[in-house]
Motif scaffolding. Structure first.
Motif, PDB file in Angstrom:
ATOM      1  N   TYR A  30       0.800  -1.100   0.094  1.00  0.00           N
ATOM      2  CA  TYR A  30      -0.108   0.157  -0.075  1.00  0.00           C
ATOM      3  C   TYR A  30       0.898   1.268  -0.032  1.00  0.00           C
ATOM      4  N   ASP A  31       1.886   1.249   0.709  1.00  0.00           N
ATOM      5  CA  ASP A  31       2.807   2.265   0.698  1.00  0.00           C
ATOM      6  C   ASP A  31       3.442   2.539  -0.795  1.00  0.00           C
ATOM      7  N   TYR A  32       3.671   1.592  -1.489  1.00  0.00           N
ATOM      8  CA  TYR A  32       4.370   1.794  -2.841  1.00  0.00           C
ATOM      9  C   TYR A  32       3.181   2.220  -3.660  1.00  0.00           C
ATOM     10  N   ALA A  33       1.830   1.792  -3.347  1.00  0.00           N
ATOM     11  CA  ALA A  33       0.673   2.156  -4.259  1.00  0.00           C
ATOM     12  C   ALA A  33       0.413   3.614  -4.265  1.00  0.00           C
ATOM     13  N   LEU A  34       0.774   4.336  -2.921  1.00  0.00           N
ATOM     14  CA  LEU A  34       0.729   5.619  -2.695  1.00  0.00           C
ATOM     15  C   LEU A  34       1.896   6.447  -3.117  1.00  0.00           C
TER      16      LEU A  34
ATOM     17  N   ASN B 100       9.546   0.296   1.005  1.00  0.00           N
ATOM     18  CA  ASN B 100       8.879  -1.140   0.463  1.00  0.00           C
ATOM     19  C   ASN B 100      10.069  -1.297  -0.198  1.00  0.00           C
ATOM     20  N   PHE B 101      10.133  -3.184  -0.606  1.00  0.00           N
ATOM     21  CA  PHE B 101      10.902  -3.704  -1.227  1.00  0.00           C
ATOM     22  C   PHE B 101      10.754  -4.259  -2.541  1.00  0.00           C
ATOM     23  N   ALA B 102      11.532  -4.628  -3.427  1.00  0.00           N
ATOM     24  CA  ALA B 102      11.156  -5.083  -4.747  1.00  0.00           C
ATOM     25  C   ALA B 102      10.136  -5.948  -4.881  1.00  0.00           C
ATOM     26  N   VAL B 103       9.963  -7.039  -3.704  1.00  0.00           N
ATOM     27  CA  VAL B 103       8.934  -8.004  -3.575  1.00  0.00           C
ATOM     28  C   VAL B 103       7.699  -7.366  -3.367  1.00  0.00           C
ATOM     29  N   ASP B 104       7.583  -6.146  -2.771  1.00  0.00           N
ATOM     30  CA  ASP B 104       6.443  -5.413  -2.524  1.00  0.00           C
ATOM     31  C   ASP B 104       5.911  -4.660  -3.839  1.00  0.00           C
ATOM     32  N   ARG B 105       6.897  -4.379  -4.441  1.00  0.00           N
ATOM     33  CA  ARG B 105       6.685  -3.398  -5.970  1.00  0.00           C
ATOM     34  C   ARG B 105       6.271  -4.589  -6.916  1.00  0.00           C
ATOM     35  N   GLU B 106       6.830  -5.577  -7.182  1.00  0.00           N
ATOM     36  CA  GLU B 106       6.437  -6.651  -8.056  1.00  0.00           C
ATOM     37  C   GLU B 106       5.311  -7.128  -7.818  1.00  0.00           C
ATOM     38  N   PHE B 107       4.856  -7.132  -6.809  1.00  0.00           N
ATOM     39  CA  PHE B 107       3.258  -7.884  -6.200  1.00  0.00           C
ATOM     40  C   PHE B 107       2.433  -6.667  -6.629  1.00  0.00           C
ATOM     41  N   TRP B 108       2.854  -5.329  -6.421  1.00  0.00           N
ATOM     42  CA  TRP B 108       1.784  -4.564  -6.696  1.00  0.00           C
ATOM     43  C   TRP B 108       1.630  -4.297  -8.280  1.00  0.00           C
ATOM     44  N   HIS B 109       2.459  -4.427  -8.972  1.00  0.00           N
ATOM     45  CA  HIS B 109       2.435  -4.386 -10.381  1.00  0.00           C
ATOM     46  C   HIS B 109       1.690  -5.474 -10.685  1.00  0.00           C
ATOM     47  N   ARG B 110       1.821  -6.679 -10.374  1.00  0.00           N
ATOM     48  CA  ARG B 110       1.001  -7.891 -10.682  1.00  0.00           C
ATOM     49  C   ARG B 110      -0.424  -7.470 -10.494  1.00  0.00           C
ATOM     50  N   ALA B 111      -0.909  -6.946  -9.357  1.00  0.00           N
ATOM     51  CA  ALA B 111      -2.167  -6.597  -8.779  1.00  0.00           C
ATOM     52  C   ALA B 111      -2.640  -5.591  -9.818  1.00  0.00           C
ATOM     53  N   GLU B 112      -2.157  -4.830 -10.169  1.00  0.00           N
ATOM     54  CA  GLU B 112      -2.491  -3.693 -10.921  1.00  0.00           C
ATOM     55  C   GLU B 112      -2.671  -4.035 -12.161  1.00  0.00           C
ATOM     56  N   SER B 113      -1.760  -4.910 -12.740  1.00  0.00           N
ATOM     57  CA  SER B 113      -2.147  -5.671 -14.063  1.00  0.00           C
ATOM     58  C   SER B 113      -3.178  -6.516 -14.227  1.00  0.00           C
ATOM     59  N   ALA B 114      -3.478  -6.900 -12.987  1.00  0.00           N
ATOM     60  CA  ALA B 114      -4.840  -7.907 -13.001  1.00  0.00           C
ATOM     61  C   ALA B 114      -5.949  -6.926 -12.918  1.00  0.00           C
ATOM     62  N   PHE B 115      -5.792  -6.193 -12.218  1.00  0.00           N
ATOM     63  CA  PHE B 115      -7.075  -5.115 -11.723  1.00  0.00           C
ATOM     64  C   PHE B 115      -6.557  -3.657 -12.219  1.00  0.00           C
ATOM     65  N   PRO B 116      -6.623  -3.168 -13.224  1.00  0.00           N
ATOM     66  CA  PRO B 116      -5.974  -1.842 -13.703  1.00  0.00           C
ATOM     67  C   PRO B 116      -6.352  -0.480 -12.811  1.00  0.00           C
ATOM     68  N   THR B 117      -7.470  -0.514 -12.219  1.00  0.00           N
ATOM     69  CA  THR B 117      -7.895   0.605 -11.443  1.00  0.00           C
ATOM     70  C   THR B 117      -7.479   0.390  -9.870  1.00  0.00           C
ATOM     71  N   ALA B 118      -6.434  -0.560  -9.613  1.00  0.00           N
ATOM     72  CA  ALA B 118      -6.311  -0.811  -8.152  1.00  0.00           C
ATOM     73  C   ALA B 118      -5.484   0.496  -7.692  1.00  0.00           C
ATOM     74  N   GLY B 119      -4.635   1.217  -8.608  1.00  0.00           N
ATOM     75  CA  GLY B 119      -4.008   2.454  -8.166  1.00  0.00           C
ATOM     76  C   GLY B 119      -5.106   3.721  -7.666  1.00  0.00           C
TER      77      GLY B 119
ATOM     78  N   ASN C 278      -9.057   5.905  -1.521  1.00  0.00           N
ATOM     79  CA  ASN C 278      -9.121   5.450  -0.345  1.00  0.00           C
ATOM     80  C   ASN C 278      -8.515   6.525   0.553  1.00  0.00           C
ATOM     81  N   ARG C 279      -7.332   6.737   0.204  1.00  0.00           N
ATOM     82  CA  ARG C 279      -6.308   7.773   1.082  1.00  0.00           C
ATOM     83  C   ARG C 279      -6.917   9.063   1.045  1.00  0.00           C
ATOM     84  N   ALA C 280      -7.542   9.545  -0.012  1.00  0.00           N
ATOM     85  CA  ALA C 280      -8.085  11.085   0.026  1.00  0.00           C
ATOM     86  C   ALA C 280      -9.443  10.803   1.017  1.00  0.00           C
ATOM     87  N   PHE C 281     -10.384   9.664   0.907  1.00  0.00           N
ATOM     88  CA  PHE C 281     -11.359   9.765   1.913  1.00  0.00           C
ATOM     89  C   PHE C 281     -10.741   9.577   3.450  1.00  0.00           C
ATOM     90  N   LEU C 282      -9.715   9.262   3.695  1.00  0.00           N
ATOM     91  CA  LEU C 282      -9.348   9.235   5.082  1.00  0.00           C
ATOM     92  C   LEU C 282      -9.061  10.549   5.491  1.00  0.00           C
TER      93      LEU C 282
END
Length: 271
Positions: A23-27, A32-51, A57-61
């Motif tokens: 989540y830190d990398y997404a914002l 964060n580390f390479a493993v976190d960044r790689e995971f986020w890129h995979r998640a964003e590739s699967a679900f393009p609006t994830a970012g 969510n952060r703006a709502f907070l």
């Protein structure tokens, strides 16, 4: 492995993705580390609006904390606060009221360490390590009791954390245990991952959800009614109800932000 990173507490496993670091990398964060960044890129590739979902969510907070501060709330308990980034709760709350008190809680040692560094010299904001699934250890922690007065209204924030609590852990019961310590006039702030509104979107979202199944923190997607059920009968959900993050009291300069129906949010007042 942690020796190359002076800011990583001993014992932290940086070989598997961690929800708070992802989540830190997404914002746009740097803890964060390479493993976190790689995971986020995979998640964003699967679900393009994830970012967009993460940023909504952060703006709502920020808007919710500002709204609560303007309503007179002076105490905030942020459970699952994550790694500090732009628009932290104490910054928003103390801009409205310099005497506002903020207690951060996170299960991730990196989030706790970075928060502790950020809060150095701020007498009205602290952080402890804690787990939402064990609310009593949070509520009766000496640092929490020293900073917050539960005889007065408190805003408890559970932002982007409940969807990591499976049904088997009784999330409704956890929220009830939190509610039992809160006096009338207190508030609960919730954001939660909800289902996409189109079949195509749900298919993409399911691909991203399956990625999280391979991590220590699988994701549970819950409907608006299920999110309302987690909040419980002790609270009255304030207008506009359980809605998309982009629909909760949007700022005028956010009016053009695309709707994010999978980012469900609500603010509720203790009766």
């Amino acid at each position: 492995m942690t020796e190359a990173y002076g800011w990583v507490p001993e014992g932290v496993d940086i070989t598997v993705p961690d929800a708070s670091r992802v989540y830190d990398y997404a914002l746009g964060g740097v803890h964060n580390f390479a493993v976190d960044r790689e995971f986020w890129h995979r998640a964003e590739s699967a679900f393009p609006t994830a970012g967009l979902v993460a940023r909504a969510n952060r703006a709502f907070l920020g808007r919710a904390v500002r709204w609560l501060a303007e309503a007179g709330v002076r105490q905030f308990l942020d459970i699952g606060s994550g790694i500090p980034t732009l628009g932290n709760v104490h910054e928003v709350a103390q801009e409205a009221n310099p005497a506002a008190r903020v207690m951060y809680v996170d299960i991730d040692p990196i989030a706790v360490q970075q928060s502790r560094s950020l809060l150095s010299g701020n007498p009205y904001a602290r952080v402890i390590e804690g787990d939402l699934r064990d609310p009593e250890r949070i509520l009766y922690h000496p640092d929490v009791l020293q900073l917050l007065d539960f005889a007065e209204p408190v805003a408890v924030l559970t932002v982007a954390v409940l969807h990591f609590v499976p049904d088997s852990a009784d999330p409704a019961g956890i929220m009830k245990r939190l509610a039992d310590t809160m006096v009338s006039g207190s508030y609960l702030v919730v954001s939660h991952l909800g289902p996409d509104v189109t079949p195509e979107g749900r298919e993409l979202q399911e691909r991203a959800r399956q990625l999280y199944e391979r991590t220590p923190t699988p994701v549970v997607i819950r409907s608006p009614d299920e999110v309302a059920g987690l909040i419980g009968a002790e609270f009255e959900i304030v207008a506009p109800g359980v809605v998309s993050a982009t629909d909760w009291h949007p700022d005028p300069d956010e009016a053009d932000d695309p709707p994010q129906p999978t980012a469900l949010v609500a603010v509720a007042r203790k009766r």
